[in-house]
Write a protein that holds these residues in place. Structure first.
Motif, PDB file in Angstrom:
ATOM      1  N   PHE A 158       0.872  -1.188   0.000  1.00  0.00           N
ATOM      2  CA  PHE A 158       0.000   0.000   0.000  1.00  0.00           C
ATOM      3  C   PHE A 158       0.900   1.226   0.000  1.00  0.00           C
ATOM      4  O   PHE A 158       2.103   1.144   0.266  1.00  0.00           O
ATOM      5  N   GLY A 159       0.325   2.382  -0.328  1.00  0.00           N
ATOM      6  CA  GLY A 159       1.104   3.592  -0.470  1.00  0.00           C
ATOM      7  C   GLY A 159       1.503   4.214   0.853  1.00  0.00           C
ATOM      8  O   GLY A 159       1.025   3.812   1.919  1.00  0.00           O
ATOM      9  N   PRO A 160       2.387   5.236   0.817  1.00  0.00           N
ATOM     10  CA  PRO A 160       2.825   5.906   2.048  1.00  0.00           C
ATOM     11  C   PRO A 160       1.666   6.528   2.831  1.00  0.00           C
ATOM     12  O   PRO A 160       1.705   6.595   4.051  1.00  0.00           O
ATOM     13  N   VAL A 161       0.656   7.023   2.095  1.00  0.00           N
ATOM     14  CA  VAL A 161      -0.536   7.564   2.755  1.00  0.00           C
ATOM     15  C   VAL A 161      -1.486   6.394   2.982  1.00  0.00           C
ATOM     16  O   VAL A 161      -2.057   5.841   2.038  1.00  0.00           O
ATOM     17  N   HIS A 162      -1.645   6.007   4.250  1.00  0.00           N
ATOM     18  CA  HIS A 162      -2.411   4.788   4.559  1.00  0.00           C
ATOM     19  C   HIS A 162      -3.320   5.050   5.762  1.00  0.00           C
ATOM     20  O   HIS A 162      -3.014   4.699   6.894  1.00  0.00           O
ATOM     21  N   THR A 163      -4.440   5.719   5.502  1.00  0.00           N
ATOM     22  CA  THR A 163      -5.418   6.017   6.546  1.00  0.00           C
ATOM     23  C   THR A 163      -6.584   5.041   6.434  1.00  0.00           C
ATOM     24  O   THR A 163      -6.600   4.150   5.570  1.00  0.00           O
ATOM     25  N   HIS A 164      -7.594   5.239   7.285  1.00  0.00           N
ATOM     26  CA  HIS A 164      -8.782   4.386   7.221  1.00  0.00           C
ATOM     27  C   HIS A 164      -9.670   4.742   6.029  1.00  0.00           C
ATOM     28  O   HIS A 164     -10.536   3.958   5.650  1.00  0.00           O
ATOM     29  N   ALA A 165      -9.475   5.925   5.458  1.00  0.00           N
ATOM     30  CA  ALA A 165     -10.256   6.346   4.285  1.00  0.00           C
ATOM     31  C   ALA A 165      -9.507   5.920   3.018  1.00  0.00           C
ATOM     32  O   ALA A 165      -8.560   6.587   2.591  1.00  0.00           O
ATOM     33  N   ARG A 166      -9.924   4.805   2.436  1.00  0.00           N
ATOM     34  CA  ARG A 166      -9.201   4.256   1.273  1.00  0.00           C
ATOM     35  C   ARG A 166      -9.224   5.212   0.097  1.00  0.00           C
ATOM     36  O   ARG A 166      -8.236   5.325  -0.646  1.00  0.00           O
ATOM     37  N   TRP A 167     -10.345   5.918  -0.082  1.00  0.00           N
ATOM     38  CA  TRP A 167     -10.463   6.851  -1.209  1.00  0.00           C
ATOM     39  C   TRP A 167      -9.455   7.994  -1.072  1.00  0.00           C
ATOM     40  O   TRP A 167      -8.879   8.436  -2.059  1.00  0.00           O
ATOM     41  N   PHE A 168      -9.216   8.457   0.159  1.00  0.00           N
ATOM     42  CA  PHE A 168      -8.239   9.530   0.384  1.00  0.00           C
ATOM     43  C   PHE A 168      -6.827   9.022   0.093  1.00  0.00           C
ATOM     44  O   PHE A 168      -6.018   9.724  -0.529  1.00  0.00           O
ATOM     45  N   ASN A 169      -6.533   7.800   0.531  1.00  0.00           N
ATOM     46  CA  ASN A 169      -5.229   7.198   0.241  1.00  0.00           C
ATOM     47  C   ASN A 169      -4.972   7.152  -1.261  1.00  0.00           C
ATOM     48  O   ASN A 169      -3.886   7.502  -1.742  1.00  0.00           O
ATOM     49  N   ASP A 170      -5.998   6.691  -1.992  1.00  0.00           N
ATOM     50  CA  ASP A 170      -5.855   6.562  -3.450  1.00  0.00           C
ATOM     51  C   ASP A 170      -5.620   7.918  -4.105  1.00  0.00           C
ATOM     52  O   ASP A 170      -4.810   8.045  -5.030  1.00  0.00           O
ATOM     53  N   MET A 171      -6.352   8.934  -3.647  1.00  0.00           N
ATOM     54  CA  MET A 171      -6.205  10.271  -4.223  1.00  0.00           C
ATOM     55  C   MET A 171      -4.770  10.776  -4.091  1.00  0.00           C
ATOM     56  O   MET A 171      -4.166  11.226  -5.072  1.00  0.00           O
ATOM     57  N   ILE A 172      -4.223  10.685  -2.891  1.00  0.00           N
ATOM     58  CA  ILE A 172      -2.863  11.208  -2.657  1.00  0.00           C
ATOM     59  C   ILE A 172      -1.823  10.350  -3.362  1.00  0.00           C
ATOM     60  O   ILE A 172      -0.896  10.866  -4.008  1.00  0.00           O
ATOM     61  N   ASN A 173      -1.964   9.038  -3.264  1.00  0.00           N
ATOM     62  CA  ASN A 173      -0.958   8.143  -3.859  1.00  0.00           C
ATOM     63  C   ASN A 173      -0.936   8.248  -5.375  1.00  0.00           C
ATOM     64  O   ASN A 173       0.143   8.178  -5.995  1.00  0.00           O
ATOM     65  N   VAL A 174      -2.103   8.421  -6.008  1.00  0.00           N
ATOM     66  CA  VAL A 174      -2.157   8.557  -7.470  1.00  0.00           C
ATOM     67  C   VAL A 174      -1.465   9.845  -7.908  1.00  0.00           C
ATOM     68  O   VAL A 174      -0.672   9.862  -8.862  1.00  0.00           O
ATOM     69  N   VAL A 175      -1.753  10.934  -7.207  1.00  0.00           N
ATOM     70  CA  VAL A 175      -1.189  12.235  -7.589  1.00  0.00           C
ATOM     71  C   VAL A 175       0.336  12.228  -7.483  1.00  0.00           C
ATOM     72  O   VAL A 175       1.046  12.673  -8.395  1.00  0.00           O
ATOM     73  N   PHE A 176       0.878  11.697  -6.374  1.00  0.00           N
ATOM     74  CA  PHE A 176       2.325  11.773  -6.159  1.00  0.00           C
ATOM     75  C   PHE A 176       3.093  10.606  -6.772  1.00  0.00           C
ATOM     76  O   PHE A 176       4.308  10.505  -6.602  1.00  0.00           O
TER      77      PHE A 176
END
Length: 529
Positions: free
Chosen positions: A448-466
């Motif tokens: 999983f990406g460096p941003v790994h919170t309980h909100a999977r959609w938020f993780n995906d947003m940040i990981n895709v952008v960076f």
């Protein structure tokens, strides 16, 4: 004896050019029909790589087999043909192929791994349910580009772009795809390496050794080299060279491993909602919107590269915004038809314009006709789509390099003796490579990406952008260029901003009308500013 002193004219730097010289056919000058048709088919061959690779990676994870994979490829090809025609007639009017995008793969995989699909036992039912989920996410994500493009918001952003901030963006659009080059060639080095060597020889050396027929080799080097190496790979396959090879080696090297010819129907016309009614999930839609924004930025860089290789003037911001709006419509079509992938400018086809030195709009429109034709005649299209991946990757090694160099070429407008220029250029390129490398390495190791919170959609947003090299590098350059010592009088010249002044409005340069005006007098109803 001392060497003679150089003449004064020899000491002058090369002249700055608004339009790229030595292009055989520019945007508005089509080649003769036989040549244009062959060049159009070559563009079709090149765009097949992404069109096949993405469904091949995604469909098995969705639960689909060879039949579903062939249908998804057909649908993606059909929608790409429609989108390319729309872009060439109503969008930027540049010779840009609008095809599948790797940017949308990460949020699609996130949808595949969603917990609500894990309990479905039937693979075909699982495939249909996941496909409908991706359709809903794409339909929502398309609104971002549609609104930003047609409202003119993106025009405001592009007006602040200078040659200095555009250079890292375009360079990383091309060079940032290095992972799809030689690492994929090496998966079957005995066919990948000959493809690279033959393509370089045919396109670069033979035109100078045989001037009388050199132009043909230069323009059709991709077709010639692919046919020869594909035939070589076929003989290796039927000769039993891979009979006892590892399954992975057979998959990459053999010419009969794709399963597309057997899975494709003879005739099939893709249609909207062919997989059923789309389903919607807010979190997945947000993640896909992040991918849509990244694709918007990457396509902006690719459009500028295309305009350069088409020997057109820089694309006016209003025309760029119009093109982004229609690209959003393309993503909407992908959601309606069910391609499991969004749309963006095909980087490899942008590079092909540079390799062939043919930037004609008509050539790309003909290639769109081939896309639609072969998407309907499934079996025939599947034959070309079964070209081994290392052959395609070898072509990428040249084509992505051309796009990257289009970005480097814009540094001719900048003052490279300025320390401000050196900092912005160097820092943005370094961060554009380094930040995504960290995100990708972290994901490979941890799952999983460096941003790994309980909100999977938020993780995906940040990981895709960076994870996008072009987005990170372009964003850093854009921010620094528009904030660092901007009020300094010499900075405007150092960043090359003054060279693009007359192209910031559609009407300030007469050539914009020639290259970018809409057909059928539509400019009266949809004016560009």
């Amino acid at each position: 004896m001392a060497a003679p002193a150089p003449k004064q004219e020899e000491l002058q730097p090369h002249a700055v050019r608004d339009q790229l010289p030595a292009v055989s056919y520019c945007l508005t000058s089509p080649p003769p029909w036989p040549e244009a048709i062959l060049l159009g088919f070559q563009h079709y061959l090149v765009m097949l790589g992404t069109t096949v690779i993405i469904p091949t990676a995604l469909v098995p994870q969705m639960g689909g087999g060879n039949e579903e994979k062939a249908r998804v490829i057909q649908t993606l090809l059909f929608v790409a043909g429609i989108n390319t025609l729309i872009q060439s007639f109503l969008g930027t009017r540049l010779p840009a192929v609008i095809g599948g995008s790797y940017t949308f793969v990460a949020p699609t995989i996130s949808i595949i791994l969603a917990s609500r699909y894990s309990g479905i036992a039937d693979p075909h039912e699982k495939f249909l349910r996941i496909m409908r989920g991706t359709q809903g996410a794409l339909i929502v994500a398309s609104t971002l580009q549609i609104i930003m493009g047609f409202s003119g918001l993106w025009r405001i952003v592009v007006r602040l772009l200078s040659p200095l901030s555009a250079a890292p963006l375009i360079a990383l659009v091309g060079f940032g795809l290095y992972e799809l080059g030689f690492p994929s060639v090496a998966k079957c080095i005995e066919i990948g390496l000959p493809q690279i060597l033959l393509l370089v020889a045919l396109s670069q050396y033979i035109p100078h050794l045989l001037p009388l027929v050199g132009t043909a080799f230069e323009r059709f080097a991709v077709i010639m080299s692919v046919v020869l190496v594909w035939l070589y790979a076929f003989f290796l396959t039927v000769g039993g060279a891979y009979k006892n090879a590892a399954p992975k080696t057979q998959f990459h090297c053999r010419t009969d491993q794709s399963g597309l010819v057997a899975g494709a129907p003879w005739i099939s016309v893709p249609y909207p909602f062919q997989w059923g009614a789309p389903t919607f999930d807010a979190g997945e839609a947000f993640a896909m919107m992040a991918a849509s924004f990244v694709a918007l930025v990457e396509s902006t860089g690719a459009f500028i590269a295309v305009s350069r290789y088409a020997s057109a003037t820089p694309c006016p911001p209003s025309v760029m915004s119009r093109g982004i709006g229609w690209q959003g419509v393309g993503i909407l079509l992908g959601g309606l038809f069910g391609t499991a992938n969004g749309s963006s400018v095909s980087v490899e086809n942008a590079g092909l314009l540079g390799l062939t030195r043919v930037g004609s709009r008509r050539v790309v429109q003909i290639s769109a006709g081939f896309m639609i034709f072969f998407s309907i005649l499934g079996k025939f299209g599947a034959v070309f789509a079964s070209i081994p991946g290392p052959i395609i990757a070898a072509i990428y090694c040249l084509l992505f390099a051309y796009v990257g160099m289009a970005g480097v070429g814009f540094l001719q407008f900048c003052n490279l003796n300025s320390f401000r220029t050196k900092f912005i250029l160097g820092f943005s390129l370094f961060m554009g490579l380094s930040v995504p490398q960290y995100f990708n390495e972290y994901t490979s190791f941890a799952g999983f990406g460096p941003v790994h919170t309980h909100a999977r959609w938020f993780n995906d947003m940040i990981n895709v952008v960076f994870s996008s090299k072009a987005f990170v590098g372009g964003a850093v350059a854009y921010f620094l260029d528009n904030t660092l010592h901007r009020r300094d009088g010499t900075v405007r010249k150092d960043r090359g901003h003054h060279f693009w002044d007359r192209f910031r409005s559609f009407k300030t340069d007469p050539r914009s009308e020639e290259f970018y005006s809409l057909p059928f007098n539509l400019n009266k109803f949809f004016p560009s500013f």
